[in-house]
Enzyme design. Structure first.
Site, PDB file in Angstrom:
ATOM      1  CG  ASP A  36      -2.022  -1.092   1.068  1.00 33.10           C
ATOM      2  OD1 ASP A  36      -1.926  -1.899   0.137  1.00 33.10           O
ATOM      3  OD2 ASP A  36      -2.929  -1.146   1.926  1.00 33.10           O
ATOM      4  CG  ASP A  78      -6.805   0.193   0.998  1.00 29.51           C
ATOM      5  OD1 ASP A  78      -7.231  -0.967   1.149  1.00 29.51           O
ATOM      6  OD2 ASP A  78      -7.165   1.146   1.728  1.00 29.51           O
ATOM      7  CG  HIS A  84     -14.692   0.591   0.953  1.00 23.01           C
ATOM      8  ND1 HIS A  84     -13.949   0.508   2.121  1.00 23.01           N
ATOM      9  CD2 HIS A  84     -14.825  -0.683   0.495  1.00 23.01           C
ATOM     10  CE1 HIS A  84     -13.629  -0.763   2.340  1.00 23.01           C
ATOM     11  NE2 HIS A  84     -14.147  -1.501   1.373  1.00 23.01           N
ATOM     12  CE  LYS A 122      -4.217  -3.965   1.085  1.00 25.44           C
ATOM     13  NZ  LYS A 122      -5.035  -2.885   1.653  1.00 25.44           N
ATOM     14  CB  CYS A 161      -2.553  -2.985   4.962  1.00 25.23           C
ATOM     15  SG  CYS A 161      -4.284  -2.474   4.737  1.00 25.23           S
TER      16      CYS A 161
HETATM   17  C1  VGL Z   1      -5.054   0.749   5.492  1.00 25.63           C
HETATM   18  C2  VGL Z   1      -6.514   1.868   6.842  1.00 25.63           C
HETATM   19  C3  VGL Z   1      -7.501   1.778   5.893  1.00 25.63           C
HETATM   20  C4  VGL Z   1      -3.677   0.202   5.253  1.00 25.63           C
HETATM   21  C5  VGL Z   1      -6.040   0.640   4.523  1.00 25.63           C
HETATM   22  O1  VGL Z   1      -3.255   0.102   4.098  1.00 25.63           O
HETATM   23  O2  VGL Z   1      -2.998  -0.096   6.272  1.00 25.63           O
HETATM   24  N1  VGL Z   1      -5.305   1.356   6.638  1.00 25.63           N
HETATM   25  N2  VGL Z   1      -7.251   1.164   4.733  1.00 25.63           N
HETATM   26 ZN    ZN Z   2      -8.596   1.285   3.061  1.00 28.73          ZN
END
Ligand code: VGL
Ligand code: ZN
Length: 212
Positions: A36, A78, A84, A122, A161
């Site tokens: 991410d 992400d 969402h 994802k 994540c």
């Molecule tokens: C994430 C919060 C919301 C991450 C993704 O990539 O850690 N954190 N969506």
């Molecule tokens: Zn997210």
């Protein structure tokens, strides 16, 4: 006798020994997972992970090492629909971030993404959030069909994540090496706790300088 002394001296003069870092020699069954590293998570973004942008040079170095050795590299992202369920507008915990097709969902500016790398998207379904890169993506099957046995993990956020991806990788039976200098957390203390948890579950934590 003289030979032994010379041997010890030669070893102790290497960079590794000076730094006290145990070298992690890469093999053909290793892969890299960059989690991410997207604009919206960078410093100043809507879901800022402090220090995330500062990881880019170090992540690029590791990407280059894997790339030169022709080892698999996965970039997770992400990748949410605009409504969402994790967004505050829908009653979720997070500000809107990483919406499909937007600039914020793109990989961070300056991040090295080699042509041969695989992108893993994802959390694409509106009604469910997913922190793990293994959840609903086919990554587990892909990794096993490629014969990968160990993954090195970098990216953000450590306590979301990265944590869930590492725990799932361990559940998949993979050996996991967390690149501790190449992860950043939303909340510092939670990040440190997450690193301990990963280690408790069997991950090896270490610095990227050990990778060669
Ligand atoms: C994430 C919060 C919301 C991450 C993704 O990539 O850690 N954190 N969506
Ligand atoms: Zn997210």
């Amino acid at each position: 006798m003289a030979d032994t002394t010379q041997g010890i001296r030669a070893r102790s003069c290497t960079n590794r020994a000076v730094k006290g870092v145990e070298a992690m020699n890469l093999t053909a069954t290793d892969a890299l997972i960059v989690v991410d590293m997207q604009e919206d998570f960078m410093d100043g973004g809507p879901l800022e992970v402090k220090g995330a942008r500062g990881l880019i040079p170090g992540v690029n170095s590791v990407v280059e090492i894997f790339s030169k050795k022709d080892l698999p590299i996965f970039f997770t992202r992400d990748y949410h629909p605009k409504d969402h369920c994790s967004f505050q507008g829908q009653g979720g915990p997070w500000p809107s971030h990483c919406v499909q097709g937007t600039k914020g969902a793109q990989f961070a500016s300056g991040l090295l993404v080699p042509g041969g790398a695989e992108v893993v998207s994802k959390a694409q379904k509106r009604d469910r959030d997913a922190y793990s890169a293994f959840y609903g993506t086919g990554l587990g099957d892909r990794i096993s069909e490629m014969g990968i046995r160990r993954v090195f993990v970098a990216g953000v956020a450590t306590e979301y994540c990265v944590l869930e991806t590492v725990l799932d990788a361990i559940r998949e039976g993979l050996n996991v090496f967390v690149l501790t200098d190449l992860v950043a957390a939303v909340t510092k203390e939670d990040g440190l706790e997450a690193l301990k948890k990963m280690e408790t579950f069997g991950a090896k934590n270490g610095e990227s300088t050990a990778v060669e």
